[in-house]
Design a protein around this motif. Structure first.
Motif, PDB file in Angstrom:
ATOM      1  N   PHE A  40       0.846  -1.303  -0.005  1.00  0.00           N
ATOM      2  CA  PHE A  40      -0.066  -0.045  -0.042  1.00  0.00           C
ATOM      3  C   PHE A  40       0.888   1.130  -0.032  1.00  0.00           C
ATOM      4  CE2 PHE A  40      -2.113   3.671   2.550  1.00  0.00           C
ATOM      5  CZ  PHE A  40      -3.134   3.585   1.829  1.00  0.00           C
ATOM      6  N   PHE A  41       1.822   1.414   0.941  1.00  0.00           N
ATOM      7  CA  PHE A  41       2.756   2.419   0.983  1.00  0.00           C
ATOM      8  C   PHE A  41       3.654   2.638  -0.250  1.00  0.00           C
ATOM      9  CE2 PHE A  41       1.433   2.437   5.468  1.00  0.00           C
ATOM     10  CZ  PHE A  41       0.973   3.794   5.501  1.00  0.00           C
ATOM     11  N   THR A  42       3.868   1.443  -0.837  1.00  0.00           N
ATOM     12  CA  THR A  42       4.763   1.587  -1.877  1.00  0.00           C
ATOM     13  C   THR A  42       4.002   2.291  -3.133  1.00  0.00           C
ATOM     14  OG1 THR A  42       6.162  -0.428  -1.346  1.00  0.00           O
ATOM     15  CG2 THR A  42       6.072   0.261  -3.598  1.00  0.00           C
ATOM     16  N   VAL A  43       2.678   1.831  -3.031  1.00  0.00           N
ATOM     17  CA  VAL A  43       1.844   2.356  -4.294  1.00  0.00           C
ATOM     18  C   VAL A  43       1.686   3.818  -4.003  1.00  0.00           C
ATOM     19  CG1 VAL A  43      -0.350   2.211  -5.238  1.00  0.00           C
ATOM     20  CG2 VAL A  43       0.847   0.049  -4.787  1.00  0.00           C
ATOM     21  N   ILE A  44       1.308   4.107  -2.693  1.00  0.00           N
ATOM     22  CA  ILE A  44       1.149   5.625  -2.615  1.00  0.00           C
ATOM     23  C   ILE A  44       2.467   6.292  -2.736  1.00  0.00           C
ATOM     24  CG2 ILE A  44       0.804   7.329  -0.720  1.00  0.00           C
ATOM     25  CD1 ILE A  44      -1.944   5.721  -1.583  1.00  0.00           C
ATOM     26  N   ASP A  45       3.443   5.919  -2.386  1.00  0.00           N
ATOM     27  CA  ASP A  45       4.711   6.492  -2.613  1.00  0.00           C
ATOM     28  C   ASP A  45       5.249   6.793  -4.059  1.00  0.00           C
ATOM     29  OD1 ASP A  45       7.204   7.663  -1.839  1.00  0.00           O
ATOM     30  OD2 ASP A  45       8.334   5.867  -2.695  1.00  0.00           O
ATOM     31  N   LEU A  46       4.885   5.853  -4.995  1.00  0.00           N
ATOM     32  CA  LEU A  46       5.038   5.907  -6.348  1.00  0.00           C
ATOM     33  C   LEU A  46       4.277   6.777  -7.126  1.00  0.00           C
ATOM     34  CD1 LEU A  46       5.783   2.151  -7.102  1.00  0.00           C
ATOM     35  CD2 LEU A  46       7.416   3.975  -7.282  1.00  0.00           C
ATOM     36  N   GLY A  47       2.889   6.796  -6.696  1.00  0.00           N
ATOM     37  CA  GLY A  47       1.781   7.766  -6.974  1.00  0.00           C
ATOM     38  C   GLY A  47       2.268   9.240  -6.709  1.00  0.00           C
ATOM     39  N   ILE A  48       2.729   9.391  -5.626  1.00  0.00           N
ATOM     40  CA  ILE A  48       3.092  10.778  -5.139  1.00  0.00           C
ATOM     41  C   ILE A  48       4.323  11.206  -6.105  1.00  0.00           C
ATOM     42  CG2 ILE A  48       4.142  12.107  -3.247  1.00  0.00           C
ATOM     43  CD1 ILE A  48       2.182  10.620  -1.406  1.00  0.00           C
ATOM     44  N   THR A  49       5.152  10.281  -6.116  1.00  0.00           N
ATOM     45  CA  THR A  49       6.486  10.525  -6.923  1.00  0.00           C
ATOM     46  C   THR A  49       6.090  11.063  -8.414  1.00  0.00           C
ATOM     47  OG1 THR A  49       7.841   9.315  -5.461  1.00  0.00           O
ATOM     48  CG2 THR A  49       8.678   9.703  -7.658  1.00  0.00           C
ATOM     49  N   GLN A  50       5.164  10.322  -8.837  1.00  0.00           N
ATOM     50  CA  GLN A  50       4.667  10.492 -10.337  1.00  0.00           C
ATOM     51  C   GLN A  50       4.126  11.837 -10.454  1.00  0.00           C
ATOM     52  OE1 GLN A  50       5.407   8.616 -13.209  1.00  0.00           O
ATOM     53  NE2 GLN A  50       6.638   7.594 -12.167  1.00  0.00           N
ATOM     54  N   LEU A  52       4.471  14.272  -8.390  1.00  0.00           N
ATOM     55  CA  LEU A  52       5.486  15.552  -8.350  1.00  0.00           C
ATOM     56  C   LEU A  52       6.331  15.781  -9.599  1.00  0.00           C
ATOM     57  CD1 LEU A  52       6.738  14.896  -4.455  1.00  0.00           C
ATOM     58  CD2 LEU A  52       5.245  16.724  -5.443  1.00  0.00           C
ATOM     59  N   GLU A  53       6.740  14.547 -10.462  1.00  0.00           N
ATOM     60  CA  GLU A  53       7.565  14.628 -11.517  1.00  0.00           C
ATOM     61  C   GLU A  53       6.696  15.547 -12.585  1.00  0.00           C
ATOM     62  OE1 GLU A  53       8.789  10.663 -12.706  1.00  0.00           O
ATOM     63  OE2 GLU A  53      10.335  10.625 -10.894  1.00  0.00           O
ATOM     64  N   LEU A  54       5.244  15.295 -12.531  1.00  0.00           N
ATOM     65  CA  LEU A  54       4.565  16.009 -13.577  1.00  0.00           C
ATOM     66  C   LEU A  54       4.361  17.592 -13.229  1.00  0.00           C
ATOM     67  CD1 LEU A  54       1.344  13.672 -13.845  1.00  0.00           C
ATOM     68  CD2 LEU A  54       3.373  14.040 -15.554  1.00  0.00           C
ATOM     69  N   LEU A  55       4.750  17.970 -11.998  1.00  0.00           N
ATOM     70  CA  LEU A  55       4.738  19.384 -11.736  1.00  0.00           C
ATOM     71  C   LEU A  55       6.161  19.800 -12.120  1.00  0.00           C
ATOM     72  CD1 LEU A  55       3.102  19.271  -8.459  1.00  0.00           C
ATOM     73  CD2 LEU A  55       2.029  19.776 -10.826  1.00  0.00           C
TER      74      LEU A  55
END
Length: 55
Positions: A40-50, A52-55
């Motif tokens: 769960f936290f890996t998916v959340i972390d990857l989602g947040i990373t993606q 932030l990379e879009l911004l």
């Protein structure tokens, strides 16, 4: 100090320890819970990373 260890020993005799079958069930539940939370936290972390990379 000796009184403390005597008290600990006395209290440990009152403990109801799980049997082998219960212990196996509890172990499986703990392992599955840890796996779920880590995924769960890996998916959340990857989602947040993606995001932030879009911004």
């Amino acid at each position: 100090m000796i009184k403390f260890f005597k008290d600990v020993s006395r209290e440990m005799q009152k403990v109801s320890w799980p049997k082998g079958n219960e212990l196996s069930k509890y172990t499986v539940i703990v392992i599955l819970t840890v796996l779920f939370v880590s995924i769960f936290f890996t998916v959340i972390d990857l989602g947040i990373t993606q995001i932030l990379e879009l911004l």
